[in-house]
Design an enzyme around this catalytic site. Structure first.
Site, PDB file in Angstrom:
ATOM      1  N   ARG A  96       0.839  -1.185   0.000  1.00  0.00           N
ATOM      2  CA  ARG A  96       0.000   0.000   0.000  1.00  0.00           C
ATOM      3  C   ARG A  96       0.884   1.249   0.000  1.00  0.00           C
ATOM      4  O   ARG A  96       1.945   1.260   0.610  1.00  0.00           O
ATOM      5  CB  ARG A  96      -0.896   0.025   1.240  1.00  0.00           C
ATOM      6  CG  ARG A  96      -2.146  -0.814   1.082  1.00  0.00           C
ATOM      7  CD  ARG A  96      -3.058  -0.680   2.270  1.00  0.00           C
ATOM      8  NE  ARG A  96      -2.495  -1.287   3.453  1.00  0.00           N
ATOM      9  CZ  ARG A  96      -1.954  -0.620   4.456  1.00  0.00           C
ATOM     10  NH1 ARG A  96      -1.916   0.704   4.435  1.00  0.00           N
ATOM     11  NH2 ARG A  96      -1.457  -1.255   5.489  1.00  0.00           N
ATOM     12  N   TYR A 237      -1.271  -3.430  -6.743  1.00  0.00           N
ATOM     13  CA  TYR A 237      -0.981  -4.293  -5.595  1.00  0.00           C
ATOM     14  C   TYR A 237      -1.987  -4.160  -4.460  1.00  0.00           C
ATOM     15  O   TYR A 237      -2.317  -3.039  -4.037  1.00  0.00           O
ATOM     16  CB  TYR A 237       0.412  -3.978  -5.038  1.00  0.00           C
ATOM     17  CG  TYR A 237       1.031  -5.152  -4.288  1.00  0.00           C
ATOM     18  CD1 TYR A 237       1.837  -6.078  -4.958  1.00  0.00           C
ATOM     19  CD2 TYR A 237       0.786  -5.348  -2.937  1.00  0.00           C
ATOM     20  CE1 TYR A 237       2.388  -7.157  -4.290  1.00  0.00           C
ATOM     21  CE2 TYR A 237       1.343  -6.436  -2.266  1.00  0.00           C
ATOM     22  CZ  TYR A 237       2.146  -7.336  -2.948  1.00  0.00           C
ATOM     23  OH  TYR A 237       2.690  -8.409  -2.284  1.00  0.00           O
ATOM     24  N   GLY A 238      -2.413  -5.286  -3.912  1.00  0.00           N
ATOM     25  CA  GLY A 238      -3.156  -5.384  -2.653  1.00  0.00           C
ATOM     26  C   GLY A 238      -4.189  -4.296  -2.446  1.00  0.00           C
ATOM     27  O   GLY A 238      -5.020  -3.999  -3.312  1.00  0.00           O
ATOM     28  N   GLY A 239      -4.099  -3.664  -1.276  1.00  0.00           N
ATOM     29  CA  GLY A 239      -5.086  -2.670  -0.867  1.00  0.00           C
ATOM     30  C   GLY A 239      -5.167  -1.459  -1.788  1.00  0.00           C
ATOM     31  O   GLY A 239      -6.140  -0.711  -1.741  1.00  0.00           O
ATOM     32  N   LYS A 246      -9.425  -2.368   1.956  1.00  0.00           N
ATOM     33  CA  LYS A 246      -9.203  -1.215   2.828  1.00  0.00           C
ATOM     34  C   LYS A 246      -9.994   0.009   2.363  1.00  0.00           C
ATOM     35  O   LYS A 246     -10.484   0.782   3.178  1.00  0.00           O
ATOM     36  CB  LYS A 246      -7.715  -0.871   2.885  1.00  0.00           C
ATOM     37  CG  LYS A 246      -6.805  -2.051   3.191  1.00  0.00           C
ATOM     38  CD  LYS A 246      -7.057  -2.641   4.551  1.00  0.00           C
ATOM     39  CE  LYS A 246      -5.962  -3.661   4.875  1.00  0.00           C
ATOM     40  NZ  LYS A 246      -6.187  -4.336   6.152  1.00  0.00           N
ATOM     41  N   HIS A 266     -10.937  -2.381  11.662  1.00  0.00           N
ATOM     42  CA  HIS A 266      -9.808  -3.196  11.209  1.00  0.00           C
ATOM     43  C   HIS A 266      -9.587  -4.309  12.237  1.00  0.00           C
ATOM     44  O   HIS A 266      -8.642  -4.274  13.013  1.00  0.00           O
ATOM     45  CB  HIS A 266      -8.576  -2.283  11.098  1.00  0.00           C
ATOM     46  CG  HIS A 266      -7.411  -2.915  10.415  1.00  0.00           C
ATOM     47  ND1 HIS A 266      -6.113  -2.549  10.672  1.00  0.00           N
ATOM     48  CD2 HIS A 266      -7.337  -3.888   9.471  1.00  0.00           C
ATOM     49  CE1 HIS A 266      -5.299  -3.254   9.915  1.00  0.00           C
ATOM     50  NE2 HIS A 266      -6.016  -4.070   9.179  1.00  0.00           N
ATOM     51  N   SER A 288      -1.638  -3.747  10.586  1.00  0.00           N
ATOM     52  CA  SER A 288      -1.306  -4.705   9.538  1.00  0.00           C
ATOM     53  C   SER A 288      -0.040  -5.478   9.906  1.00  0.00           C
ATOM     54  O   SER A 288       0.891  -4.912  10.467  1.00  0.00           O
ATOM     55  CB  SER A 288      -1.053  -3.982   8.217  1.00  0.00           C
ATOM     56  OG  SER A 288      -2.230  -3.406   7.750  1.00  0.00           O
ATOM     57  N   CYS A 290       0.576  -7.723  12.135  1.00  0.00           N
ATOM     58  CA  CYS A 290       0.840  -7.923  13.573  1.00  0.00           C
ATOM     59  C   CYS A 290       0.273  -9.259  14.041  1.00  0.00           C
ATOM     60  O   CYS A 290       0.038  -9.442  15.225  1.00  0.00           O
ATOM     61  CB  CYS A 290       0.174  -6.820  14.392  1.00  0.00           C
ATOM     62  SG  CYS A 290       1.290  -5.524  14.896  1.00  0.00           S
ATOM     63  N   GLY A 291       0.000 -10.152  13.106  1.00  0.00           N
ATOM     64  CA  GLY A 291      -0.443 -11.485  13.501  1.00  0.00           C
ATOM     65  C   GLY A 291      -1.952 -11.639  13.634  1.00  0.00           C
ATOM     66  O   GLY A 291      -2.414 -12.529  14.340  1.00  0.00           O
ATOM     67  N   LYS A 292      -2.730 -10.795  12.943  1.00  0.00           N
ATOM     68  CA  LYS A 292      -4.181 -10.966  13.033  1.00  0.00           C
ATOM     69  C   LYS A 292      -4.613 -12.305  12.431  1.00  0.00           C
ATOM     70  O   LYS A 292      -5.431 -13.002  13.002  1.00  0.00           O
ATOM     71  CB  LYS A 292      -4.915  -9.820  12.307  1.00  0.00           C
ATOM     72  CG  LYS A 292      -4.827  -8.498  13.023  1.00  0.00           C
ATOM     73  CD  LYS A 292      -6.116  -7.688  13.025  1.00  0.00           C
ATOM     74  CE  LYS A 292      -6.732  -7.445  11.662  1.00  0.00           C
ATOM     75  NZ  LYS A 292      -5.882  -6.571  10.811  1.00  0.00           N
ATOM     76  N   THR A 293      -4.025 -12.629  11.260  1.00  0.00           N
ATOM     77  CA  THR A 293      -4.404 -13.901  10.624  1.00  0.00           C
ATOM     78  C   THR A 293      -4.008 -15.071  11.529  1.00  0.00           C
ATOM     79  O   THR A 293      -4.750 -16.043  11.660  1.00  0.00           O
ATOM     80  CB  THR A 293      -3.744 -14.014   9.229  1.00  0.00           C
ATOM     81  OG1 THR A 293      -4.053 -12.825   8.496  1.00  0.00           O
ATOM     82  CG2 THR A 293      -4.254 -15.209   8.459  1.00  0.00           C
ATOM     83  N   ASN A 294      -2.843 -14.950  12.183  1.00  0.00           N
ATOM     84  CA  ASN A 294      -2.400 -16.024  13.089  1.00  0.00           C
ATOM     85  C   ASN A 294      -3.380 -16.219  14.238  1.00  0.00           C
ATOM     86  O   ASN A 294      -3.728 -17.347  14.591  1.00  0.00           O
ATOM     87  CB  ASN A 294      -1.016 -15.708  13.682  1.00  0.00           C
ATOM     88  CG  ASN A 294       0.072 -15.711  12.631  1.00  0.00           C
ATOM     89  OD1 ASN A 294      -0.141 -16.175  11.507  1.00  0.00           O
ATOM     90  ND2 ASN A 294       1.233 -15.188  12.975  1.00  0.00           N
ATOM     91  N   ASP A 313      -9.464  -9.880   9.118  1.00  0.00           N
ATOM     92  CA  ASP A 313      -8.955  -8.523   8.894  1.00  0.00           C
ATOM     93  C   ASP A 313      -9.956  -7.408   9.195  1.00  0.00           C
ATOM     94  O   ASP A 313      -9.567  -6.373   9.713  1.00  0.00           O
ATOM     95  CB  ASP A 313      -8.471  -8.395   7.443  1.00  0.00           C
ATOM     96  CG  ASP A 313      -7.564  -7.186   7.221  1.00  0.00           C
ATOM     97  OD1 ASP A 313      -6.810  -6.828   8.141  1.00  0.00           O
ATOM     98  OD2 ASP A 313      -7.612  -6.600   6.128  1.00  0.00           O
ATOM     99  N   ASN A 417       6.578  -8.227   2.134  1.00  0.00           N
ATOM    100  CA  ASN A 417       5.124  -8.052   2.044  1.00  0.00           C
ATOM    101  C   ASN A 417       4.528  -8.966   0.962  1.00  0.00           C
ATOM    102  O   ASN A 417       3.490  -8.669   0.384  1.00  0.00           O
ATOM    103  CB  ASN A 417       4.776  -6.589   1.763  1.00  0.00           C
ATOM    104  CG  ASN A 417       3.295  -6.284   2.009  1.00  0.00           C
ATOM    105  OD1 ASN A 417       2.674  -6.834   2.919  1.00  0.00           O
ATOM    106  ND2 ASN A 417       2.721  -5.420   1.178  1.00  0.00           N
ATOM    107  N   ARG A 419       2.421 -11.971  -0.466  1.00  0.00           N
ATOM    108  CA  ARG A 419       1.072 -12.282   0.024  1.00  0.00           C
ATOM    109  C   ARG A 419       0.530 -13.580  -0.554  1.00  0.00           C
ATOM    110  O   ARG A 419       0.954 -14.025  -1.622  1.00  0.00           O
ATOM    111  CB  ARG A 419       0.119 -11.148  -0.380  1.00  0.00           C
ATOM    112  CG  ARG A 419       0.439  -9.805   0.253  1.00  0.00           C
ATOM    113  CD  ARG A 419      -0.138  -9.699   1.628  1.00  0.00           C
ATOM    114  NE  ARG A 419       0.274  -8.501   2.327  1.00  0.00           N
ATOM    115  CZ  ARG A 419      -0.374  -8.012   3.388  1.00  0.00           C
ATOM    116  NH1 ARG A 419      -1.448  -8.613   3.863  1.00  0.00           N
ATOM    117  NH2 ARG A 419       0.064  -6.939   4.000  1.00  0.00           N
TER     118      ARG A 419
HETATM  119  O1  SAT Z   1      -2.424  -4.469   1.033  1.00  0.00           O
HETATM  120  S1  SAT Z   1      -3.544  -4.629   1.977  1.00  0.00           S
HETATM  121  O2  SAT Z   1      -3.994  -3.308   2.409  1.00  0.00           O
HETATM  122  O3  SAT Z   1      -4.633  -5.311   1.352  1.00  0.00           O
HETATM  123  C1  SAT Z   1      -3.054  -5.530   3.309  1.00  0.00           C
HETATM  124  C2  SAT Z   1      -2.590  -4.781   4.465  1.00  0.00           C
HETATM  125  O4  SAT Z   1      -1.758  -3.885   4.359  1.00  0.00           O
HETATM  126  O5  SAT Z   1      -3.059  -5.084   5.575  1.00  0.00           O
HETATM  127 MN    MN Z   2      -5.244  -5.384   7.582  1.00  0.00          MN
END
Ligand code: SAT
Ligand code: MN
Length: 644
Positions: A96, A237-239, A246, A266, A288, A290-294, A313, A417, A419
């Protein structure tokens, strides 16, 4: 969509087969506003043709095949990683871009000091010129998507227009896409308009690159909260590009939530079941990476407790008829950080990504599988790194296999980063109710961050104002999920810093009004956690599956039990309050050392806290008088208590 003819992609579309609707030369919707908007943007962007995505498996497969053909996707070994692909982004387009992310509302004051602001008329003018002709030689895909189970009273519909087939397939996994969404939208339904272009038109005969994008100074991730619009340009990319995540689910939704009296946060959502089969639903807000998915799919290291996942997330919450907060996960997939994910750190994520997964910026092994640092498997003897360069490891002085670049400097095979994008339904511990349109009733909120010093392992807020204060005071060491310097503590209120869609002080005020919408007793109990405290030996707390010990104490507190101490900063567990049966310290501390560590993790470092409180006060300063008075009063109250 300049003309009816151009909506039939058969004649012109080289990369993707036409959808059923396009073949029949009909549009899959009668929503006039949507049709006109698509038509106007097709004209402005000068897209070669328009494809309305139907969201089918066939469409997903055809687009993946086309991405393989175009060299964007490398198919992985079907025996090792069935249905999976690896993509490599451009080296400059890897995360991001917070400095290029804007909240464009009429008054700068409404965006506040935590958001970049540009006048909406000015930004639209600039971006309209960027969008002019930006899709030359490319297909414009129309992606109707639902954030949340289709038809849920908490869900919202968006439509993303993009010229990136990579975005289309990722949106297929991350949201609910296609004709079924258009059906729900009907002729006049409300939707969030999401414009996206990679910003790299193709001249006639020009060879495409595998990751076209625009230079940083031309990238814009813009939000127009007053009209609920998202305009994104220049990044794939991503977000920056998957606009449901996001941009819609946090920045635009937080605005809608304020207007409509709900919360868009979030936060992961997990279901915890005790040995007595009592169920607790917990939301946790961590910055982001910090282990939320874990945490969301953790395997508890205390017997009899189970964790199931509702979301990893984002949480959208509305007050239900019984006055409690009900949460849905607006997403349909996981976009998780790959490096560091292993059978040790997150076995359920590893099982989730065993198939049908898109990997981005990971290493590629000779047997057609992926590899990253911290995967828990030895470094391969040969690998293609995330930039596409062939690498062989050397053994360093410590006997560890490392990869060196041409200058002899150590490099990462996977971008930090990097993914994975995987369907949530593939998670072996996905909760049965994860798609319940009514949502799940939330018992507790956790705030947290990566804090090597001062902040205790867990701390319960004494009341709702204290809870909001705690959330406002959150901070964390930065990580690779954003482009800021890595390893410095930055204030990240409620883990929303990069995701506020309006003035953060007004956001805190909105949180403070929640007890007025229901009774405070019905709102979740609130805790601040910190798994990342360090001493000379390393991390003082194992984290991962051992976090269940903290969650168990949280449940006890929800039930009005659990041993605790009433301190200046909140209710802390007594040093013996946590169930530590079977805990083995990961840094090899002795039982005696562990006792000291637990005492430290559950005590108030008074001097450290005085500095912490000063830092929080400093973080309030840019908001001036906008910071709700009760939060300043709470700050003064804690300061006074620390001084006695
Ligand atoms: O790239 S994303 O915003 O989708 C993921 C993140 O930074 O948490
Ligand atoms: Mn996130």
């Amino acid at each position: 969509m300049a003309s009816k003819k151009s909506t039939t992609c058969a004649a012109t579309c080289k990369t993707v087969a036409p959808t059923a609707a396009a073949k029949k030369n009909t549009l899959p919707t009668q929503h006039e506003e949507l049709i006109t908007w698509v038509k106007d943007f097709a004209k402005l962007s000068q897209a070669k043709n328009v494809v309305w995505c139907d969201g089918s498996k066939k469409e997903y497969k055809e687009m993946c095949d086309a991405l393989v053909k175009a060299g964007v996707f490398t198919p992985l070994n079907p025996k090792k990683r069935p249905g999976s692909f690896l993509a490599r982004s451009h080296w400059s387009d890897v995360a991001r871009v917070e400095d290029r992310t804007y909240i464009a509302c009429k008054r700068q004051e409404d965006a506040g000091p935590m958001c970049n602001w540009i006048d909406p008329a000015e930004l639209k003018k600039t971006m309209t010129e960027l969008y002019r002709g930006c899709m030359k030689g490319r297909t414009l895909y129309v992606i109707p998507f639902s954030m949340g189970p289709i038809g849920s009273p908490i869900a919202k519909i968006g439509v993303e227009l993009t010229d990136s087939p990579y975005v289309v397939v990722n949106m297929h996994l991350m949201t609910r896409v296609g004709t079924k969404v258009l059906k729900e939208l009907g002729k006049n339904g409300e939707f969030v308009k999401c414009l996206h272009s990679i910003g790299s038109p193709l001249k006639a005969g020009q060879k495409d690159s595998t990751w076209p994008c625009a230079p940083l100074e031309k990238k814009y991730i813009a939000h127009f909260p007053e009209t609920s619009e998202i305009w994104s340009f220049g990044s794939g990319y991503g977000g920056n590009a998957l606009l449901g995540k996001k941009c819609l689910a946090l920045r635009i939704a937080s605005n809608l939530a304020r207007q409509e009296g709900w919360l868009a946060e979030h936060m992961l959502i997990l279901k915890l079941t005790s040995p007595q089969k009592k169920v607790y639903y917990i939301c946790a807000a961590f910055p982001s990476a910090c282990g939320k998915t874990n945490l969301a799919m953790m395997e508890p290291r205390i017997p009899g407790w189970t964790v199931e996942t509702v979301g990893d997330d984002i949480s959208w919450m509305k007050i239900g008829a019984d006055g409690r907060l009900y949460a849905i996960n607006p997403e349909a997939g996981f976009f998780g950080v790959a490096p560091g994910t292993s059978m040790e750190s997150n076995p359920n994520a590893m099982r989730t990504i065993a198939k049908n997964t898109i990997f981005t910026n990971c290493g590629l092994t000779d047997d057609g599988d992926i590899w990253w640092e911290g995967m828990g498997v030895p470094a391969p003897d040969h690998v293609i790194d995330w930039k596409g360069v062939s690498r062989k490891p050397t053994v360093n002085a410590k006997g560890k296999k490392v990869f060196l670049d041409e200058k002899g400097e150590e490099i990462k095979v996977a971008h930090p980063n990097a993914r994975f994008t995987a369907p949530a339904a593939q998670c072996p511990v996905i909760a049965a109710e994860w798609e319940d349109p009514a949502g799940v009733p939330i018992d507790a909120f956790l705030f947290g961050g990566r804090r090597p010093t001062v902040i205790p392992l867990v701390n319960q807020a004494k009341d709702w104002t204290h809870a909001v204060f705690m959330g406002s005071a959150a901070g964390s060491e930065t990580t690779a999920a954003n482009l800021s310097a890595v390893g410095v503590v930055r204030r990240d209120p409620m883990a929303m810093l990069p995701f506020f869609g309006y003035n953060a002080a007004d956001y805190l005020l909105h949180w403070l009004t929640m007890p007025l919408r229901t009774s405070e007793a019905k709102l979740p109990k609130v805790f601040f956690t910190n798994w990342f405290r360090k001493d000379g030996k390393g991390f003082m707390w194992n984290g991962f599956g051992d976090n269940a010990r903290v969650l168990k104490w949280v449940c006890e507190r929800i039930d009005g039990k659990g041993k605790f101490q009433d301190t200046a900063i909140g209710y802390l567990p007594t040093p013996d309050a946590l169930d530590m049966k079977g805990y083995v310290d990961g840094s090899g501390r002795t039982a005696g050392e562990l006792k000291t560590v637990m005492a430290t993790l559950t005590s108030v470092d008074k001097e450290g806290w005085k500095k912490e409180i000063a830092a929080v006060a400093e973080s309030y300063a840019p908001f001036g008088n906008k910071i709700p008075f009760v939060l300043k009063a709470k700050l003064a109250e804690i300061t006074a208590a620390l001084n006695t």
